[in-house]
Design a protein around this motif. Structure first.
Motif, short mmCIF file in Angstrom:
data_model
loop_
_atom_site.label_atom_id
_atom_site.label_comp_id
_atom_site.label_asym_id
_atom_site.label_seq_id
_atom_site.Cartn_x
_atom_site.Cartn_y
_atom_site.Cartn_z
N GLY A 63 0.78 -1.24 0.00
CA GLY A 63 0.00 0.00 0.00
C GLY A 63 0.81 1.28 0.00
O GLY A 63 0.29 2.34 0.36
N ARG B 83 -2.46 2.36 -10.11
CA ARG B 83 -2.81 1.75 -8.81
C ARG B 83 -3.36 0.35 -9.02
O ARG B 83 -3.05 -0.58 -8.28
N GLU B 84 -4.15 0.17 -10.04
CA GLU B 84 -4.68 -1.17 -10.30
C GLU B 84 -3.54 -2.14 -10.60
O GLU B 84 -3.54 -3.28 -10.12
N ASN C 28 -10.75 -6.56 -5.85
CA ASN C 28 -10.66 -5.27 -5.16
C ASN C 28 -9.31 -4.59 -5.36
O ASN C 28 -8.61 -4.30 -4.40
N PRO C 29 -8.93 -4.33 -6.61
CA PRO C 29 -7.62 -3.71 -6.84
C PRO C 29 -7.66 -2.20 -6.62
O PRO C 29 -7.33 -1.41 -7.52
N SER C 30 -8.03 -1.77 -5.44
CA SER C 30 -8.17 -0.33 -5.20
C SER C 30 -8.04 -0.04 -3.71
O SER C 30 -8.27 -0.92 -2.87
N PHE C 31 -7.68 1.19 -3.39
CA PHE C 31 -7.69 1.60 -1.98
C PHE C 31 -9.10 1.51 -1.41
O PHE C 31 -9.30 1.23 -0.24
N LEU C 32 -10.09 1.79 -2.28
CA LEU C 32 -11.48 1.82 -1.82
C LEU C 32 -11.90 0.50 -1.20
O LEU C 32 -12.59 0.47 -0.18
N TYR C 33 -11.49 -0.59 -1.81
CA TYR C 33 -12.02 -1.88 -1.37
C TYR C 33 -10.99 -2.82 -0.75
O TYR C 33 -11.35 -3.90 -0.32
N GLY D 271 -9.25 -2.30 1.92
CA GLY D 271 -9.37 -2.28 3.38
C GLY D 271 -8.28 -1.56 4.14
O GLY D 271 -8.21 -1.66 5.36
N MET D 272 -7.40 -0.82 3.45
CA MET D 272 -6.33 -0.14 4.20
C MET D 272 -6.92 1.02 5.00
O MET D 272 -7.72 1.79 4.48
N PRO D 273 -6.51 1.14 6.26
CA PRO D 273 -7.17 2.11 7.15
C PRO D 273 -6.91 3.57 6.79
O PRO D 273 -5.82 3.94 6.34
N LEU D 274 -7.91 4.37 7.00
CA LEU D 274 -7.78 5.82 6.93
C LEU D 274 -7.68 6.34 8.37
O LEU D 274 -7.76 5.57 9.33
#
Lengths: 338, 161, 785
Positions: C196, C281-282, C697-702, C704-707
């Motif tokens: 990430g 990113r993908e 889920n090749p994205s930050f959105l899905y 699960g990396m924390p904000l």
């Protein structure tokens, strides 16, 4: 991730925009805030030749009204504007709550109410890049015949993920629609087909210009709750909007709206739950629990990558019960400052 | 090569200076800032509004430049990280980000700092939770966020004087 | 020795100013005149033969300057120990994302259009997506040929899809299990997770007219990149220059040579122009090098008093389509955790298995988080079953200073016991009561609280090969009195440049701001081993310290002449060389430097530091001591489980860390806190999810990396052991935050509500399902008859 080229048009009246859109069906897309549209263009989900930019249309960012005449919000009012508007927060806190649960500050600063109202449905197999989708036969939403969510499914099960729409439906809000034949006001609820592929009941050329919350709804006590694994930048796994009209005794429900979001191709009214809530009094814990159970049972849900249907159902029950309890309280305890 | 698309002129102010460019209509503000304007302090982390690395201020509001159609910036005032310090003097947020250890790899820092500036411009005395919420559109994988929040709170304190 | 004035004090990062002003140049920011934009064509299919590949249309597109395919790099193999991969697919692809071709064009959009014009005919092959299935008889075979066998103790059997395997047996395993009062068994699973880092992998490659290659890269390991480039292109290393740009996060993910690096240089050579190649990113998710998923079966033999007697581990990791760095990872993971506690008998059978998924790589801990999750989860199960406080169980078995572990590892400084005691004392651990046996029943509505603990060991400066295992640095003093460090050890956000500045400043009595550092550039900076193991503070720091001490000696020699005083009567203070007890007799360092330089037979002041630890090459099948020292940590997680939703809220993390004596407590705290949040993401949310070989889920959105809204309060403390080998007593600390968290959280969830989750992540749905299963189980068990 590359957008295909397009032209941007800037009509100066809504009628002009509507005319252009009706004359170019399938070739033109509406640009409101653009945050969702740009993301879709990056994935090449759409390849419009034209974007019709509504930003130049006059008066579409206005928020106006009062308790006597109702609330009117222009389609281009940003979600951030709504969340921070003293008028909305006072007259219609549920809508401010729903608006602030969208995305991030960055998204809400450009995302509009109109855009969120017309938000396309989403799916794990559809909202993927051109490259990703390339190796699979197109799904129903992409114009093919396969559904990867429900095998051998004949319709598209893409999910409706708007946060504001459940709240608007719970308020019996209306939408002022500009069409080639002129303008009319329709219930927001009627704008959704329930079909994941074409979720909006709008014809080419029809544009939502304004959202109207009737005065009668402003006295409802409403709560919007969203359940997602993470607190920010997340679409709802399940959401519930509850609006209760409380009688003169201050504790008995006369009319109820329970709307479930995130689990189907349109927001779902839980009418069984609504009926159970009518004539129910605050503090009737068993009655509320029963209504929440009814809500969780009456909507049709499919398992997907996000969660099993049973889990979503259980979350509907938990959320609805929590939302109804909160809605019974005259001061919306879930409306935080900020 | 010949471009298969038209180019549209835009005029805007970037970091206080009037700027012009010829822009393909399908380009994002991010592409214009990093491309013709060479403002590479604006970072791209995901290209889809999920990380906030490309956050810039447009007329004082923080937005994701990757999702912002470039032509929308016409006649707007854009602030990027390059325009934040004045005459070589760092902005208090830049100072506190350094002092509190809020910078590790630094890739999120420009966007994070601008999102924080938008918050403090609007709310000079935010609570810890308000800072966390305001910055939740900005992803950081290095710090765990606590030092960033500390830095913003300290900058708010310094800016109030 | 005088008290330290700079080392051990919080210091702001020396490279922070350029980062907060937007001036830092990352690989993605590099622009060279004439630079072209490259893109990779990746396989959309998980397993297929390339029947036909036609690039003619793409090559004909105006603006396209080069197209390369496997034909441009046939005969080149990639891989760490096991060379089973290619720069671009030869005749077959093995995962969805596999590199097939690359194009370079005058702008990114033309490159994208050119990709669309490459025509490929595929013949799909049967795929296999799980390591356990891939091991079965009759499973699709992913690699047809046996590549060069890896060195012992590794084995390699592509006919069974075994990319690499290791078997280790130490001590009297049978005896341990025979003597045991209890044997505990468990099966644990961990998913693929991505590092990430926010800056994607990117490289800009260009060739000069002499055939010399220059690559600007976001790299943790520039010397490795240079060697790999030389190997791929068949040129001497002197003909490759790697310039390390500012790195936007890495966490292991930028330590290795990837097809992207080679493809940029192939394109640049063919086009005769510099080429930039960056992952989207993908692509980072699809074809980066994430952490391996694993299935870990553990059996532990225990005496009733809590003494751990022996352990058997079977580790099945999914290495994806190519082994990439799986071989060294397997060597490291299969021995390391055995040294956390005093266990005399070990049997480990560990393998990395080919599947048609993304090849895996290095990520913070390099196999340690997977093993620690399994072992530390089971340890708390053991404690509860024995009716023992898990902290007490750990203390009874904890490794101690002076121990020699089961593999021969020599434990020198070790604050493990103190770390356990510290996190227990600083948290509300004393209020912890075991779930079972105390008659607690879970409320169905009120949040349920629980505590969980986990510990870990990590290595510092691991000697993983036969050759040089140290670090080289030089420290020059300039004519203006400033110091200048030259080292090849890179900083990708963790703060090693600041640590080096502090070390040099301490030795030379300067301020850290008076210490400059050479940017990483293999033409100027010395050879580096790369940050394998946690070695930059320890090994790199020692080299800088030695170099600074050498420079200091040269200063004293010259100053002794100038000040007419014996060297031992001189001190360095505030940028001056001065005579002890006569503060007026002093000279600015710059003057000393100028004096030494500007004379006949003069020379600049340049100190050299070469450090090499007294260690033996890592081989878990033998008794070796591969590292100069080891770091330790203990954590307590306090959680609240929502019994209605299954959501786990982490209320507090207490982390006690033995990273020796910290050189920069501010930076080290940042390392720990950042690691904790990564670990927390992996405990609760993160998982790269595949379906039919494609990542959903090749994205930050899905992913699960924390904000920031997911970050709990973290109480980070340091157990300040003074390591005898580390610079000023310091050890590495980069892995300490992340590694224990998943087990600590899983243990806390079990303690809160009685359900033991043995697979990561602990999603709300998983926890709720387990809660309901347990309730049902209790319900039926409680019925009469």
């Amino acid at each position: 991730m590359f957008r295909l080229p397009f032209e941007v048009l800037r009509p100066s009246t809504a009628a002009e925009a509507a005319k252009f859109l009706s004359e170019h069906p399938g070739e033109a897309a509406v640009l409101a805030g653009g945050s969702d549209l740009m993301a879709s263009l990056n994935l090449r989900l759409l390849s419009p030749r034209f974007l019709v930019d509504l930003q130049g249309l006059p008066g579409l960012t206005r928020i106006a009204g009062d308790a006597g005449t109702g609330l009117r919000i222009g389609a281009l009012a940003t979600l951030r504007q709504i969340e921070r508007s003293p008028l909305v927060r006072r007259l219609c806190p549920i809508l401010a709550q729903a608006a602030r649960s969208v995305g991030s500050v960055q998204i809400r600063n450009v995302g509009t109410l109109g855009g969120n109202l017309c938000l396309d449905t989403r799916c794990w197999y559809y909202n993927q890049s051109h490259f990703w989708r390339g190796s699979k036969a197109p799904c129903i939403k992409a114009g093919g015949e396969e559904c990867y969510v429900v095998l051998r499914g004949e319709t598209c099960y893409a999910l409706h993920a708007s946060d504001t729409v459940p709240a608007l439906i719970a308020l019996d809000a209306g939408a002022l629609v500009e069409g080639t034949q002129g303008r009319d006001v329709r219930p927001v609820e009627s704008l959704f087909t329930g079909d994941g592929k074409s979720p909006l009941a709008l014809r080419p050329g029809e544009l939502v210009l304004e959202v109207q919350v009737p005065a009668a709804s402003l006295s409802r006590q409403g709560v919007y709750l969203k359940y997602a694994p993470k607190a920010t930048i997340a679409f709802p796994l399940v959401s519930t909007a509850v609006a209760l009209e409380i009688g003169p005794d201050g504790r008995t429900c006369r009319k109820a709206r329970v709307v479930i979001g995130g689990v189907a191709s349109a927001p779902l009214r839980a009418r069984g739950a609504e009926n159970l809530l009518c004539a129910l009094a605050a503090g009737d814990g068993e009655g509320i629990a029963e209504a929440a159970r009814a809500a969780s049972r009456e909507v049709k849900i499919y398992s997907d990558v996000n969660a099993a249907a049973g889990y979503k159902r259980e979350m509907i029950r938990v959320l609805t019960e929590q939302a109804v309890r909160a809605a019974f309280r005259p001061e919306n305890p879930l409306m935080e400052d900020g | 090569m010949s471009a298969p698309f038209s180019l549209c002129p835009i005029e805007l102010r970037v970091n206080g200076q009037p700027r012009q460019a010829l822009v393909p209509p399908h380009h994002s503000l991010l592409e214009v800032l990093r491309g013709p304007f060479h403002l590479t302090g604006v970072k791209e982390g995901c290209g889809s509004g999920e990380c906030g690395a490309c956050s810039v201020l447009v007329d004082g509001q923080v937005i994701n430049a990757c999702l912002y159609p470039a032509l929308r910036a016409e006649a707007k005032e854009v602030l990027t990280i390059e325009g934040l310090s004045q005459d070589g003097r760092l902005h208090p947020l830049q100072e506190t980000f350094i002092a509190h250890g809020a910078v590790q790899c630094g890739y999120c820092s420009p966007g994070m700092i601008l999102a924080a500036k938008a918050l403090l411009d609007e709310n000079p005395s935010p609570t810890r939770e308000e800072v966390e919420t305001a910055l939740a559109g900005n992803f950081c994988r290095c710090t765990g966020y606590r030092m960033i929040v500390d830095a913003v709170l300290d900058a708010a304190h310094r800016m109030r004087g | 020795m005088d008290a330290l004035t700079i080392v051990g004090k919080p210091a702001p990062r020396v490279d922070a100013r350029e980062k907060v002003t937007g001036g830092a140049v990352y690989s993605t920011d590099v622009q060279i005149p004439g630079m072209l934009h490259g893109l990779l064509l990746r396989s959309p299919l998980p397993h297929a033969r390339i029947a036909r590949l036609d690039t003619s249309e793409a090559e004909g597109l105006p603006g396209v300057r080069a197209v390369v395919t496997g034909r441009d790099c046939s005969g080149v193999r990639l891989g760490s120990l096991v060379k089973d991969a290619y720069v671009l697919a030869q005749d077959r692809v093995r995962f969805a994302g596999d590199e097939v071709a690359a194009v370079a064009a005058e702008d990114p959009e033309t490159a994208a259009r050119a990709l669309d014009l490459i025509r490929i005919e595929w013949e799909e092959l049967p795929p296999v997506f799980s390591a356990e299935e891939a091991l079965q008889e009759g499973a699709p075979r992913i690699h047809e040929e046996r590549v060069l066998p890896p060195e012992p103790p590794l084995t390699h059997d592509p006919s069974r899809n075994v990319g690499v395997r290791i078997y280790i047996r130490k001590g009297d395993v049978e005896g341990a299990f025979a003597r045991a009062d209890r044997v505990f068994e468990g099966r644990f699973e961990t998913p693929i997770v991505h590092q990430g880092y926010l800056e994607p992998n990117c490289v800009v490659a260009s060739w000069d007219s002499h055939g010399r290659l220059t690559a600007y890269a976001s790299s943790m390991y520039t010397s490795g990149l240079r060697q790999d480039y030389a190997d791929v292109f068949g040129i001497p290393v002197s003909q490759v220059r790697v310039i390390g740009t500012t790195v936007g996060g890495a966490f292991g993910g930028k330590i290795s040579f990837q097809p992207l690096h080679a493809a940029a240089a192939l394109l640049a050579r063919k086009a005769g122009a510099p080429v930039r190649l960056a992952n989207s990113r993908e692509e980072e998710f699809t074809a980066g090098r994430p952490r391996a998923s694993s299935v870990i079966e553990v059996q532990t033999a225990v005496r009733d008093d809590g003494k751990l007697l022996g352990r058997k581990v079977r580790f099945i990791g999914d290495c994806g389509a190519y082994t990439h760095t799986a071989a060294p990872m397997l060597i490291v993971l299969s021995g390391r955790s055995d040294n956390l506690y005093r266990i005399g008998a070990i049997e480990t059978d560990a393998m990395m298995v080919y599947t048609n998924k993304t090849p895996i790589g290095a990520y913070r801990g390099y196999g340690n988080p997977q093993m620690t999750f399994a072992l530390e989860s089971q340890l708390e199960e053991i404690a509860d079953a024995l009716g023992m406080d898990p902290a007490e169980l750990r203390l009874r078995n904890a490794s101690q200073p002076g121990d020699t572990g089961v593999h021969g590892w020599k434990i020198t400084s070790c604050g493990l016991s103190e770390a356990i005691e510290t996190v227990a004392a600083r948290s509300a651990w004393s209020r912890r009561t075991p779930w079972a046996g105390t008659g607690r029943t879970a409320s169905r509505e009120e949040p349920l609280r629980g505590f969980g603990m986990a510990c870990m060991i990590h290595e510092c400066d691991d000697r993983h090969a036969k050759g040089f295992a140290g670090s080289v640095a030089s420290v020059a003093l300039r004519e203006d009195g400033r110091a200048h460090i030259v080292t090849g050890e890179g900083d990708y956000g963790q703060g090693s440049r600041t640590v080096y500045a502090q070390i040099a400043a301490e030795v030379l009595a300067l301020n850290p701001e008076d210490v400059d550092q050479c940017a990483i550039d293999t033409d100027f900076t010395p050879y580096t081993l790369g940050p394998w193991g946690s070695r930059l503070t320890l090994s790199g720091g020692n080299a800088v310290r030695l170099a600074a001490e050498d420079a200091r000696a040269q200063v004293l020699e010259e100053a002794s002449r100038l000040l007419e005083a014996a060297e031992e009567d001189l001190i360095l203070r505030e940028g001056h060389a001065a005579v002890k007890g006569a503060p007026e007799k002093r000279l600015p360092l710059g003057e000393v430097v100028r004096s030494r330089m500007h004379k006949r037979n003069g020379s600049p002041i340049v100190g050299r530091g070469v450090e090499e630890p007294d260690t033996t090459p890592l081989d878990p099948t033998r008794q070796t001591n591969p590292c100069s020292t080891y770091s330790f940590a203990a954590q307590v997680a306090e959680v609240e489980v929502n019994p209605q939703t299954g959501q786990v809220k982490v209320l507090h993390i207490h982390a006690a860390n033995d990273a020796g004596t910290p050189i920069n407590p501010l930076a080290l705290t940042g390392q720990i806190e950042g690691g904790v949040l990564q670990g927390l993401g992996q405990a609760l949310f993160e998982e790269i999810r595949y379906e039919e070989g494609k990542i959903l889920n090749p994205s930050f959105l899905y992913s699960g990396m924390p904000l920031g809204t997911e970050a709990p309060p973290i109480d980070c403390t340091f157990i300040e052991t003074k390591d005898p080998y580390g610079p000023f007593g310091a050890k590495g600390g980069g892995e300490l935050g992340l590694t224990p968290i998943p087990a600590a959280v899983a243990n806390a969830v079990q303690n809160a509500c009685g359900v033991r989750i043995r697979s990561l992540p602990l999603t709300a749905e998983k926890v709720l399902r387990a809660l309901r299963t347990r309730r049902r189980g209790q319900g039926s068990a409680g019925r009469p008859g």
